[in-house]
Write an enzyme that holds these catalytic residues in place. Sequence first.
Site, PDB file in Angstrom:
ATOM      1  CG  HIS A 192      -4.833  28.102  29.179  1.00  0.00           C
ATOM      2  ND1 HIS A 192      -3.853  28.539  28.453  1.00  0.00           N
ATOM      3  CD2 HIS A 192      -4.494  26.614  29.425  1.00  0.00           C
ATOM      4  CE1 HIS A 192      -2.978  27.388  27.849  1.00  0.00           C
ATOM      5  NE2 HIS A 192      -3.310  26.463  28.643  1.00  0.00           N
TER       6      HIS A 192
ATOM      7  NE  ARG B 200      -5.408  23.282  31.303  1.00  0.00           N
ATOM      8  CZ  ARG B 200      -5.658  21.758  31.856  1.00  0.00           C
ATOM      9  NH1 ARG B 200      -6.966  21.466  32.388  1.00  0.00           N
ATOM     10  NH2 ARG B 200      -4.506  21.154  31.852  1.00  0.00           N
TER      11      ARG B 200
ATOM     12  NE  ARG C  88     -17.085  21.141  29.486  1.00  0.00           N
ATOM     13  CZ  ARG C  88     -16.202  22.088  29.303  1.00  0.00           C
ATOM     14  NH1 ARG C  88     -16.212  22.999  28.242  1.00  0.00           N
ATOM     15  NH2 ARG C  88     -15.583  22.319  30.447  1.00  0.00           N
TER      16      ARG C  88
HETATM   17  C1  GLV Z   1      -1.149  23.773  29.147  1.00  0.00           C
HETATM   18  O1  GLV Z   1      -1.572  24.363  28.297  1.00  0.00           O
HETATM   19  C2  GLV Z   1      -2.276  23.158  30.201  1.00  0.00           C
HETATM   20  O2  GLV Z   1      -3.090  23.923  30.347  1.00  0.00           O
HETATM   21  O3  GLV Z   1      -1.929  22.271  30.832  1.00  0.00           O
END
Ligand code: GLV
Length: 387
Positions: free
Chosen positions: A276, A279, A311
Amino acid sequence: MPVITEIEDLRRKYKWRVPKMFYDYCESGSWTEQTFRENTADFKDIHLRQRVAIDMTGRSTKTQMIGQDVAMPVALAPVGSTGMQHADGEIKAAKAAEKFGVPYCLSTMSICSIEDVAANTEKPFWLQVYTLTDDDFMQRLFDRAKEAKCSAAVITVDLQLLGQRHKDLKNGLSAPPKLTPKTLADMAWRVPWGLEMLQTKRRFFGNIVGHAKGVGDAASLMDWTHNNFDQALNWDRIREFRKMWDGPLIIKGIIDPRDALEACNVGADAIVVSNHGGRQLDGALSSIRALGPIMDAVGDKIEVHLDSGIRSGQDVLKAVAMGAKGCWIGRAYVYGLGAMGEQGVTKALEVIHKELDMSMALCGHTDINTVDRDILMVPKGFSGDWE
Ligand code: GLV
């Protein structure tokens, strides 16, 4: 206008043009941001094997992702609140993607709705969904995707709860932004951004408000989000989603080979190796380090894609050489969108394509489909020799 030669040029321009709270939303990882940083840094540990005196004319980066033709093995990843980075951002990104010939994946947490994006584009796009507890809303999302002729659904499986991003909490992130002295001061001098935002009606989460029961404003949306991300999620629940959608299905957010094996059993068409964008779980392995063991576990069973950390076109080339059928870019195109709207997304795609094409040629290949592990020099123990 400065000459744009790399994605970093777009990031610098983007930083100046967009309010800090939205720049920070994009440019954050969770907690210490270790995984966010390593996602990009780890690509640098892999070297490319240069070859010479090989005919490099007649090159092609064309291939397929989940059986769909693509101009290069790159898709635009779902990014929440894209329409806050630039007015009508999702529509602009989708238009750039379709003109370039790569897939665009719309986030459920987008500002422009599924219907809006469909009405403003020609080619089918993909829809990303979270794993939510509200069955009616989930079924309705899949039905809306079908009506909009989406050519794939993407289930994000790594967001049962939201990783803590310090900057978002400190900035009081929301869409539309809350009007406090701090946010007003920040927005006051982002004049072109603000003028464009004033001209669009799309400033709220278009897929949720008016579609989820009881969500009519920002306060109810926060409650709904909090109560609906499914902390009790398991693979049986993901199988239920598979039954709600009979089109091509992609499972995104796999970083461990055991989960990759589980995803194969759900009947998905592809998985995306992803943390993700750093994140969610800070301290998790970078995607490029996780890719090798996942290829070993499921590479002969399912199509594998990679996101988090891309990137440059060289990053794409490295991931493809390690077995990925395609890569997803998120921040790389958001920088372009924030900097220059649709034109900036096109620029980001052009930059990546050129780097991919030229690097492929210098490695002795003229067709992306023939690229393999042989072009790479990967340090011993790259994927880790963990206890
Ligand atoms: C949502 O998926 C985020 O990473 O903010």
